[in-house]
Enzyme design. Structure first.
Site, mmCIF file in Angstrom:
data_model
loop_
_atom_site.group_PDB
_atom_site.id
_atom_site.type_symbol
_atom_site.label_atom_id
_atom_site.label_comp_id
_atom_site.label_asym_id
_atom_site.label_seq_id
_atom_site.Cartn_x
_atom_site.Cartn_y
_atom_site.Cartn_z
ATOM 1 N N HIS A 122 -5.263 8.818 -6.223
ATOM 2 C CA HIS A 122 -4.652 8.304 -4.996
ATOM 3 C C HIS A 122 -4.605 9.484 -4.019
ATOM 4 C CE1 HIS A 122 -1.210 7.107 -2.439
ATOM 5 N NE2 HIS A 122 -1.381 5.871 -2.861
ATOM 6 N N ASP A 199 0.667 12.287 -12.145
ATOM 7 C CA ASP A 199 1.090 11.343 -11.117
ATOM 8 C C ASP A 199 1.444 10.042 -11.835
ATOM 9 O OD1 ASP A 199 1.249 9.335 -9.264
ATOM 10 O OD2 ASP A 199 -0.649 9.784 -8.267
ATOM 11 N N GLN A 202 2.054 4.879 -11.091
ATOM 12 C CA GLN A 202 1.671 3.590 -11.690
ATOM 13 C C GLN A 202 1.948 3.544 -13.185
ATOM 14 O OE1 GLN A 202 0.739 0.980 -10.015
ATOM 15 N NE2 GLN A 202 0.467 1.971 -8.030
ATOM 16 N N LYS A 225 8.305 1.298 -7.305
ATOM 17 C CA LYS A 225 7.319 0.675 -8.202
ATOM 18 C C LYS A 225 7.934 0.401 -9.572
ATOM 19 C CE LYS A 225 3.538 3.090 -5.920
ATOM 20 N NZ LYS A 225 2.710 2.145 -5.157
ATOM 21 N N CYS A 363 -5.752 3.424 -0.978
ATOM 22 C CA CYS A 363 -5.391 4.850 -0.794
ATOM 23 C C CYS A 363 -6.226 5.729 -1.710
ATOM 24 C CB CYS A 363 -3.912 5.115 -1.034
ATOM 25 S SG CYS A 363 -2.844 4.376 0.186
HETATM 26 N N1 PMP Z 1 0.018 7.824 -6.735
HETATM 27 C C1 PMP Z 1 -0.345 6.601 -7.108
HETATM 28 C C2 PMP Z 1 -1.247 6.431 -8.293
HETATM 29 C C3 PMP Z 1 0.125 5.497 -6.399
HETATM 30 O O1 PMP Z 1 -0.226 4.275 -6.767
HETATM 31 C C4 PMP Z 1 0.991 5.697 -5.298
HETATM 32 C C5 PMP Z 1 1.512 4.522 -4.485
HETATM 33 N N2 PMP Z 1 0.549 3.596 -4.118
HETATM 34 C C6 PMP Z 1 1.331 6.999 -4.963
HETATM 35 C C7 PMP Z 1 0.841 8.035 -5.705
HETATM 36 C C8 PMP Z 1 2.241 7.292 -3.813
HETATM 37 O O2 PMP Z 1 3.500 6.704 -4.027
HETATM 38 P P1 PMP Z 1 4.543 6.593 -2.835
HETATM 39 O O3 PMP Z 1 3.818 5.969 -1.692
HETATM 40 O O4 PMP Z 1 5.617 5.709 -3.383
HETATM 41 O O5 PMP Z 1 5.016 7.974 -2.534
#
Ligand code: PMP
Length: 405
Positions: A122, A199, A202, A225, A363
């Protein structure tokens, strides 16, 4: 035992609604999960009973607010099996958590040093390291995946050298659903003495995260999440690592002694938590982990796998549907292309039928480019989704296919 999904659904008031006369089918759980009544109640109780700033009041409301806020930290620490409560740093989310680590890393890296990430990242776990490497004159190396979306673990290992200072990878890919072998990857990175950041944005909502048994230095995740509020997240780090990590923001709460010309930093966790925190958010996240922990992790996983299997089977039977991400280890994420249709058009038609999915680059632009596609349509399942909803997704998709043909 299996999950009593109807009883679970009843705890999520938002799910019980119609969109344009059609029952809402919420399949965008990888973007954010819905909130159970227990979390809504905790937020409401905070604001109606004890709203006050934490750690500084000489009055009842502040004491009570501080008590609930710090209790939430204990709940999260227990939930991820942190070695100590002060290893749980509140952040605004995964993004801020990774930025804290990357910002500190930039101050520790030297020219010639290396950071290793993967093709699955991401943007939050990629652009952060790009910037840190640029600032320090270090090199970012990217470990490849196979066409299935599974990480090429051998190639990953081959990238690790004595110059590798940080290794970062997702627990679970948001775009493809791939589950990485995080214990094995951490062990490899530790052999070359690198710090490891997982990270967990998920990974956290599928249960069973034990940060100590992973062996990593940092694990980052977002409350929203995990059935908690937005604007709150966690950076977990090993105490001895966090104690020596450069501070992030400076200001109130995080200091020890201040003169007009200088300041010294306080102890963990506050040294990485400048300013008035998201008190309600932390309390809401505490309620979310307590609620989620009351479910059986095996049941949670079995239910999600059942939904994924049913969706995959229907996807394979639907002419023109191409699944992006077919790794053997996956969570309940189904990313796909429907013929030549643009994912945004698919999403629009599904929305008219009450079915909420994500469309776009997830993203993860470099990952989409790797597959030669502009983006995907993505259905992502959670504990409150049902097999009937999988059927509703596919009847909506069949309609979309007809309309877009
Ligand atoms: N890493 C991953 C794998 C994600 O799915 C996300 C959220 N889509 C993020 C980082 C960023 O999370 P946040 O927008 O809640 O800071």
């Amino acid at each position: 035992m299996s999950l009593d999904v109807q009883a679970l659904r009843a705890q999520f008031p938002i799910l019980d609604q119609q969109i344009d006369g059609k029952p809402l089918v919420y399949l965008d759980n990888a973007a954010t999960t819905q909130k159970p009544q227990a979390v809504i109640d905790a937020l409401m109780a905070f604001y109606t009973q004890c709203n006050a700033n934490v750690h500084r009041g000489a009055h009842h409301l502040s004491d009570e607010s501080t008590r609930r806020y710090e209790k939430a930290r204990d709940s999260v620490a227990a939930f991820i099996n942190a070695g100590a409560r002060e290893e749980v740093i509140w952040t605004s989310g995964t993004t801020e958590a990774i930025n804290i680590v990357a910002n500190g890393l930039a101050q520790k890296l030297n020219p010639g040093d290396e950071v290793v990430a993967t093709e699955l990242e991401h943007h939050a776990n990629l652009v952060t390291w790009q910037q840190a490497c640029k600032k320090a004159g270090a090199t970012l190396k990217i470990a490849p995946i196979f066409d299935s979306g599974e990480l090429d673990v051998q190639a990953f290992e081959a990238l690790l050298t004595d110059n590798t200072k940080m290794v970062a990878f997702p627990h679970v890919s948001n775009a493809l659903g791939t589950v990485n072998p995080i214990v094995e990857l951490t062990r490899m990175a530790k052999k070359v003495g690198a710090w490891v950041l997982v990270d967990g944005a998920q990974g956290i909502a599928h249960g069973g995260v034990d940060v100590q048994s992973i062996g990593c230095d940092f694990y980052a995740f977002s409350g929203h999440k995990l059935f908690g509020p937005t604007g709150i997240g966690v950076l977990w780090g090993k105490k001895e690592v966090l104690e020596n990590w450069p501070v992030w923001q400076v200001g109130g709460e995080m200091i020890s002694d201040v003169t007009y010309q200088s300041a010294t930093w306080g102890a963990l966790p506050n040294r990485l938590e400048a300013g008035t925190p998201n008190i309600a958010g932390a309390i809401g996240l505490g309620a979310a982990v307590t609620w989620f922990d009351s479910l059986n992790t095996d049941d949670v996983r079995a239910h999600e796998q059942q939904l994924l299997a049913a969706a995959t089977e229907q996807a394979q039977a639907l002419d023109g549907m191409r699944i992006i991400g077919t790794a053997p280890e996956k969570v309940g994420v189904l990313s796909f292309m429907l013929g030549d249709a643009h994912p945004a058009d698919v999403g629009f038609i599904l929305d008219r039928q009450g079915v909420a999915i994500r469309t776009g680059d997830n993203c993860a632009q470099p990952l989409m480019k790797r597959f030669g596609i502009p983006g995907t349509a993505r259905a992502s399942f959670s504990i409150y989704n049902t097999l009937e909803e999988v059927d509703m997704l596919f009847s909506a998709l069949k309609k979309a296919k007809m309309m877009l043909a």
